[in-house]
Design an enzyme around this catalytic site. Sequence first.
Site, PDB file in Angstrom:
ATOM      1  N   ARG A   1      18.352  42.065  24.855  1.00 11.71           N
ATOM      2  CA  ARG A   1      19.560  41.592  25.536  1.00 11.71           C
ATOM      3  C   ARG A   1      20.805  42.284  24.933  1.00 11.71           C
ATOM      4  O   ARG A   1      20.964  42.388  23.727  1.00 11.71           O
ATOM      5  CB  ARG A   1      19.679  40.084  25.387  1.00 11.71           C
ATOM      6  CG  ARG A   1      20.911  39.471  26.060  1.00 11.71           C
ATOM      7  CD  ARG A   1      22.084  39.290  25.109  1.00 11.71           C
ATOM      8  NE  ARG A   1      23.177  38.546  25.708  1.00 11.71           N
ATOM      9  CZ  ARG A   1      24.360  38.406  25.146  1.00 11.71           C
ATOM     10  NH1 ARG A   1      24.599  38.930  23.973  1.00 11.71           N
ATOM     11  NH2 ARG A   1      25.325  37.730  25.742  1.00 11.71           N
ATOM     12  N   VAL A   2      21.686  42.720  25.812  1.00  8.79           N
ATOM     13  CA  VAL A   2      22.946  43.316  25.383  1.00  8.79           C
ATOM     14  C   VAL A   2      24.072  42.503  26.016  1.00  8.79           C
ATOM     15  O   VAL A   2      24.005  42.160  27.199  1.00  8.79           O
ATOM     16  CB  VAL A   2      23.015  44.797  25.829  1.00  8.79           C
ATOM     17  CG1 VAL A   2      24.405  45.376  25.613  1.00  8.79           C
ATOM     18  CG2 VAL A   2      21.968  45.629  25.076  1.00  8.79           C
ATOM     19  N   GLY A   3      25.080  42.201  25.240  1.00  3.57           N
ATOM     20  CA  GLY A   3      26.198  41.412  25.761  1.00  3.57           C
ATOM     21  C   GLY A   3      27.350  42.279  26.221  1.00  3.57           C
ATOM     22  O   GLY A   3      27.190  43.475  26.500  1.00  3.57           O
ATOM     23  N   ASP A   4      28.515  41.676  26.289  1.00  9.40           N
ATOM     24  CA  ASP A   4      29.707  42.382  26.767  1.00  9.40           C
ATOM     25  C   ASP A   4      30.321  43.296  25.716  1.00  9.40           C
ATOM     26  O   ASP A   4      31.002  44.276  26.053  1.00  9.40           O
ATOM     27  CB  ASP A   4      30.778  41.347  27.177  1.00  9.40           C
ATOM     28  CG  ASP A   4      31.167  40.460  25.986  1.00  9.40           C
ATOM     29  OD1 ASP A   4      30.262  39.825  25.409  1.00  9.40           O
ATOM     30  OD2 ASP A   4      32.355  40.439  25.614  1.00  9.40           O
TER      31      ASP A   4
ATOM     32  N   THR B   1      35.649  37.502  23.761  1.00  4.97           N
ATOM     33  CA  THR B   1      34.620  36.837  22.956  1.00  4.97           C
ATOM     34  C   THR B   1      34.029  35.725  23.816  1.00  4.97           C
ATOM     35  O   THR B   1      34.667  35.257  24.755  1.00  4.97           O
ATOM     36  CB  THR B   1      35.209  36.269  21.649  1.00  4.97           C
ATOM     37  OG1 THR B   1      34.172  35.609  20.901  1.00  4.97           O
ATOM     38  CG2 THR B   1      36.335  35.290  21.902  1.00  4.97           C
TER      39      THR B   1
ATOM     40  N   THR C   1      32.134  36.392  17.089  1.00  6.27           N
ATOM     41  CA  THR C   1      32.301  37.823  17.373  1.00  6.27           C
ATOM     42  C   THR C   1      33.728  38.226  17.064  1.00  6.27           C
ATOM     43  O   THR C   1      34.654  37.475  17.371  1.00  6.27           O
ATOM     44  CB  THR C   1      32.046  38.087  18.875  1.00  6.27           C
ATOM     45  OG1 THR C   1      30.654  37.916  19.112  1.00  6.27           O
ATOM     46  CG2 THR C   1      32.463  39.486  19.297  1.00  6.27           C
TER      47      THR C   1
HETATM   48  C1  SD4 Z   1      27.943  38.369  23.327  1.00  3.70           C
HETATM   49  N1  SD4 Z   1      30.327  38.144  23.461  1.00  3.70           N
HETATM   50  O1  SD4 Z   1      27.085  39.084  22.856  1.00  3.70           O
HETATM   51  C2  SD4 Z   1      29.228  38.162  22.548  1.00  3.70           C
HETATM   52  C3  SD4 Z   1      29.089  36.924  21.726  1.00  3.70           C
HETATM   53  C4  SD4 Z   1      30.355  36.344  21.181  1.00  3.70           C
HETATM   54  O2  SD4 Z   1      31.428  34.920  19.767  1.00  3.70           O
HETATM   55  O3  SD4 Z   1      31.451  36.672  21.545  1.00  3.70           O
HETATM   56  N2  SD4 Z   1      30.304  35.433  20.280  1.00  3.70           N
HETATM   57  O4  SD4 Z   1      27.806  37.762  24.387  1.00  3.70           O
END
Ligand code: SD4
Length: 328
Positions: free
Chosen positions: A216-219, A239, A188
């Site tokens: 699903r949604v991340g940060d 990340t 990321t």
């Molecule tokens: C997530 N933080 O969707 C992101 C993934 C990520 O390197 O950082 N990958 O959780």
Amino acid sequence: MSQRRKFIKQSLMGSALFLPGVASACAQTAEKSPNSGEKPLILSTWNHGIPANADAWAKLKEGGSILDAVEAGVRNTELDMDNLTVGLQGLPDREGITTLDASIMTGDGSCGSVAFVRQIKHPISLARAVMEKTPHVMLAGEGARQFAIAQGFPLEKEELSPKAKVAYEEWKKTSQYKPIINIENHDTIGMIGIDAGGKLAGSCTTSGLAYKMHGRVGDSPIIGAGLYVDDEVGAATATGLGETIIRVCGSFLIVELMRQGRTPQEACEEAVRRLVAKNKEGDGIQAGFLAINKYGEVGAYAIRPGFNYARATESGNVLIDAASYYSS
Ligand code: SD4
């Protein structure tokens, strides 16, 4: 050697900091020093941050704003076919569909993001359009896609990139749902920058966790988790395993710790300590933070070794190993 790899190699060789041990040591001392900040400054996660920083820097130099720079920088990564964690070439969810998350923010509190969006090559630019052209902060899923169409974004064909297809076919053999992140799969991009006058901006874009549940949604698209920017204080981005970062509002936490007087490095370290304490995911997880304050001082810290970041200033664009909470 691909152009991208060659560029990284050249950038490292052109720098006095190219030896990993030396780089870490320099980063440590520089980050603790109260007067070490340099402006303008662009920071971004992982080694693809080198070419991304180069594009951001070029945008600044041609007269673009710091917002233009952080958008242009991560657009580079969104097109990087070797990167399977950003852009439409990224690894898909369990159903074989690649869905993207992105956010963008400036130091005056303006922000925009998109989550769970399909078929859009540059989600960061869509996030900027949400910020600039709607009264909202966040659009998700089909609504984000409809907004993109209305704004003239081209809709890409929904098919996996060759590398993602191979990886997905392999994953399907066991369909094991094990959210290992940033040990084997990471990339990321989070980018934060400050211009010569002290204005800050940041961007973050990802295809998220490989083989995640559909929806699903991340940060990364969550303002305060994957990204936070405040001209009065500084900026932070994250990340790693998004669930762990959301639980501690990681980027907002770092900016607030800096507001209370911590250096960027101290703030990143405290955020990682908090994250480790609040997460029961166990041993295998990785997450890392990057921060700058309004003086242009830098912080970076991760749960475990392996996290690096690219730092661009007038004196060069270099890759630096971040320190970590655990030693292995
Ligand atoms: C997530 N933080 O969707 C992101 C993934 C990520 O390197 O950082 N990958 O959780």
